[in-house]
Design a protein around this motif. Structure first.
Motif, mmCIF file in Angstrom:
data_model
loop_
_atom_site.group_PDB
_atom_site.id
_atom_site.type_symbol
_atom_site.label_atom_id
_atom_site.label_comp_id
_atom_site.label_asym_id
_atom_site.label_seq_id
_atom_site.Cartn_x
_atom_site.Cartn_y
_atom_site.Cartn_z
ATOM 1 N N VAL A 197 0.854 -1.188 0.000
ATOM 2 C CA VAL A 197 0.000 0.000 0.000
ATOM 3 C C VAL A 197 0.884 1.231 0.000
ATOM 4 O O VAL A 197 2.017 1.197 0.494
ATOM 5 N N GLN A 198 0.369 2.317 -0.559
ATOM 6 C CA GLN A 198 1.109 3.566 -0.540
ATOM 7 C C GLN A 198 0.976 4.252 0.815
ATOM 8 O O GLN A 198 0.002 4.041 1.543
ATOM 9 N N ALA A 199 1.946 5.069 1.117
ATOM 10 C CA ALA A 199 1.899 5.832 2.364
ATOM 11 C C ALA A 199 0.597 6.626 2.430
ATOM 12 O O ALA A 199 0.164 7.205 1.435
ATOM 13 N N GLY A 200 -0.002 6.606 3.613
ATOM 14 C CA GLY A 200 -1.282 7.266 3.796
ATOM 15 C C GLY A 200 -2.473 6.356 3.589
ATOM 16 O O GLY A 200 -3.607 6.722 3.925
ATOM 17 N N GLY A 201 -2.222 5.194 3.055
ATOM 18 C CA GLY A 201 -3.299 4.250 2.785
ATOM 19 C C GLY A 201 -3.671 3.421 3.999
ATOM 20 O O GLY A 201 -3.162 3.644 5.107
ATOM 21 N N SER A 202 -4.549 2.457 3.767
ATOM 22 C CA SER A 202 -5.072 1.624 4.851
ATOM 23 C C SER A 202 -5.014 0.147 4.469
ATOM 24 O O SER A 202 -5.090 -0.213 3.298
ATOM 25 N N LEU A 203 -4.901 -0.671 5.483
ATOM 26 C CA LEU A 203 -5.003 -2.126 5.354
ATOM 27 C C LEU A 203 -5.700 -2.657 6.587
ATOM 28 O O LEU A 203 -5.628 -2.044 7.664
ATOM 29 N N ARG A 204 -6.329 -3.795 6.428
ATOM 30 C CA ARG A 204 -6.958 -4.461 7.560
ATOM 31 C C ARG A 204 -6.431 -5.885 7.641
ATOM 32 O O ARG A 204 -6.552 -6.655 6.688
ATOM 33 N N ASN A 214 -4.647 2.541 9.533
ATOM 34 C CA ASN A 214 -4.872 3.726 8.718
ATOM 35 C C ASN A 214 -3.638 4.627 8.736
ATOM 36 O O ASN A 214 -2.760 4.479 9.582
ATOM 37 N N SER A 215 -3.599 5.543 7.803
ATOM 38 C CA SER A 215 -2.486 6.500 7.718
ATOM 39 C C SER A 215 -1.141 5.783 7.787
ATOM 40 O O SER A 215 -0.245 6.163 8.550
ATOM 41 N N LEU A 216 -1.014 4.752 7.000
ATOM 42 C CA LEU A 216 0.201 3.931 7.039
ATOM 43 C C LEU A 216 1.419 4.715 6.592
ATOM 44 O O LEU A 216 1.343 5.595 5.719
ATOM 45 N N LYS A 217 2.532 4.390 7.232
ATOM 46 C CA LYS A 217 3.808 5.049 6.944
ATOM 47 C C LYS A 217 4.817 3.997 6.486
ATOM 48 O O LYS A 217 4.687 2.814 6.827
ATOM 49 N N PRO A 218 5.837 4.406 5.747
ATOM 50 C CA PRO A 218 6.865 3.430 5.330
ATOM 51 C C PRO A 218 7.475 2.681 6.513
ATOM 52 O O PRO A 218 7.817 1.500 6.383
#
Length: 119
Positions: A11-18, A82-86
Protein backbone atom coordinates in the motif's frame (compact mmCIF):
# COMPACT_ATOMS: atom_id res chain seq x y z
CA UNK A 1 -4.38 -23.52 18.68
CA UNK A 2 -3.75 -22.60 15.06
CA UNK A 3 -3.73 -18.96 14.03
CA UNK A 4 -4.24 -17.96 10.41
CA UNK A 5 -3.44 -14.37 9.54
CA UNK A 6 -4.50 -12.61 6.36
CA UNK A 7 -4.84 -9.16 4.87
CA UNK A 8 -1.29 -8.03 4.33
CA UNK A 9 -0.09 -6.46 1.14
CA UNK A 10 1.46 -3.46 -0.57
CA UNK A 11 0.00 0.00 0.00
CA UNK A 12 1.11 3.57 -0.54
CA UNK A 13 1.90 5.83 2.36
CA UNK A 14 -1.28 7.27 3.80
CA UNK A 15 -3.30 4.25 2.79
CA UNK A 16 -5.07 1.62 4.85
CA UNK A 17 -5.00 -2.13 5.35
CA UNK A 18 -6.96 -4.46 7.56
CA UNK A 19 -5.36 -7.56 9.01
CA UNK A 20 -7.39 -10.46 10.32
CA UNK A 21 -6.42 -13.51 12.32
CA UNK A 22 -8.62 -16.52 12.96
CA UNK A 23 -7.97 -19.03 15.72
CA UNK A 24 -8.95 -22.66 15.38
CA UNK A 25 -8.33 -25.89 17.21
CA UNK A 26 -9.23 -27.24 20.61
CA UNK A 27 -9.30 -24.71 23.41
CA UNK A 28 -11.55 -23.61 26.22
CA UNK A 29 -11.15 -19.91 25.57
CA UNK A 30 -8.63 -17.32 24.51
CA UNK A 31 -7.28 -14.58 26.70
CA UNK A 32 -5.18 -11.75 25.33
CA UNK A 33 -4.96 -11.52 21.55
CA UNK A 34 -2.60 -9.20 19.80
CA UNK A 35 -0.51 -8.13 16.87
CA UNK A 36 3.24 -7.87 16.75
CA UNK A 37 5.55 -6.91 13.91
CA UNK A 38 9.12 -7.48 12.91
CA UNK A 39 10.97 -5.33 10.42
CA UNK A 40 14.18 -6.54 8.74
CA UNK A 41 17.09 -6.38 11.14
CA UNK A 42 14.90 -5.47 14.08
CA UNK A 43 13.39 -7.30 17.00
CA UNK A 44 9.74 -8.28 17.06
CA UNK A 45 7.71 -5.57 18.77
CA UNK A 46 4.24 -5.19 20.16
CA UNK A 47 1.79 -3.32 17.97
CA UNK A 48 -1.48 -3.74 19.84
CA UNK A 49 -3.13 -6.14 22.24
CA UNK A 50 -6.71 -6.65 23.35
CA UNK A 51 -7.89 -8.53 26.42
CA UNK A 52 -10.84 -10.87 26.58
CA UNK A 53 -12.75 -8.01 28.16
CA UNK A 54 -11.96 -5.64 25.30
CA UNK A 55 -9.31 -3.46 26.93
CA UNK A 56 -6.70 -2.35 24.42
CA UNK A 57 -3.07 -1.31 24.49
CA UNK A 58 -1.13 0.21 21.61
CA UNK A 59 2.48 1.02 20.96
CA UNK A 60 3.15 4.74 20.84
CA UNK A 61 4.13 4.48 17.18
CA UNK A 62 0.67 3.35 16.06
CA UNK A 63 -1.57 5.03 18.63
CA UNK A 64 -4.29 6.96 16.88
CA UNK A 65 -3.71 5.25 13.54
CA UNK A 66 -4.35 1.57 14.24
CA UNK A 67 -7.36 -0.04 15.87
CA UNK A 68 -7.46 -3.57 17.25
CA UNK A 69 -10.71 -5.45 17.70
CA UNK A 70 -11.83 -9.00 18.37
CA UNK A 71 -14.85 -11.21 17.96
CA UNK A 72 -14.73 -13.64 20.84
CA UNK A 73 -17.55 -15.77 19.43
CA UNK A 74 -15.66 -16.28 16.19
CA UNK A 75 -12.22 -16.29 17.85
CA UNK A 76 -10.86 -13.65 15.54
CA UNK A 77 -8.75 -10.57 16.05
CA UNK A 78 -8.38 -7.76 13.54
CA UNK A 79 -6.12 -4.78 13.10
CA UNK A 80 -7.35 -1.79 11.12
CA UNK A 81 -4.34 0.19 9.99
CA UNK A 82 -4.87 3.73 8.72
CA UNK A 83 -2.49 6.50 7.72
CA UNK A 84 0.20 3.93 7.04
CA UNK A 85 3.81 5.05 6.94
CA UNK A 86 6.86 3.43 5.33
CA UNK A 87 8.16 2.66 8.83
CA UNK A 88 5.14 0.41 9.34
CA UNK A 89 6.64 -2.00 6.81
CA UNK A 90 7.16 -5.33 8.54
CA UNK A 91 5.92 -8.86 8.88
CA UNK A 92 2.91 -8.77 11.18
CA UNK A 93 2.19 -11.66 13.50
CA UNK A 94 -0.90 -12.37 15.53
CA UNK A 95 -0.66 -13.95 18.93
CA UNK A 96 -3.25 -15.50 21.19
CA UNK A 97 -3.12 -16.80 24.73
CA UNK A 98 -4.85 -20.10 25.33
CA UNK A 99 -6.57 -20.17 28.69
CA UNK A 100 -5.75 -23.32 30.65
CA UNK A 101 -7.65 -24.03 33.83
CA UNK A 102 -5.27 -24.15 36.77
CA UNK A 103 -2.27 -23.32 34.60
CA UNK A 104 -0.68 -20.24 33.11
CA UNK A 105 -1.97 -19.19 29.68
CA UNK A 106 0.00 -20.59 26.75
CA UNK A 107 0.91 -18.30 23.85
CA UNK A 108 0.47 -19.25 20.21
CA UNK A 109 1.69 -17.39 17.12
CA UNK A 110 0.36 -17.07 13.62
CA UNK A 111 2.55 -17.47 10.55
CA UNK A 112 2.94 -13.77 9.79
CA UNK A 113 1.72 -11.59 6.97
CA UNK A 114 3.82 -9.04 5.09
CA UNK A 115 2.83 -5.39 5.11
CA UNK A 116 4.78 -3.11 2.80
CA UNK A 117 4.19 0.63 2.72
CA UNK A 118 5.75 2.52 -0.17
CA UNK A 119 6.68 6.18 0.06
Amino acid sequence: VQLQASGGGLVQAGGSLRLSCAASGRFFSLGHMGWYRQAPGKQRELVAVITSGGATTYSDSVLGRFTISRDSLKNTVSLQMNSLKPEDTAVYYCKAAKIQLGRAPEDYWGQGTQVTVSS
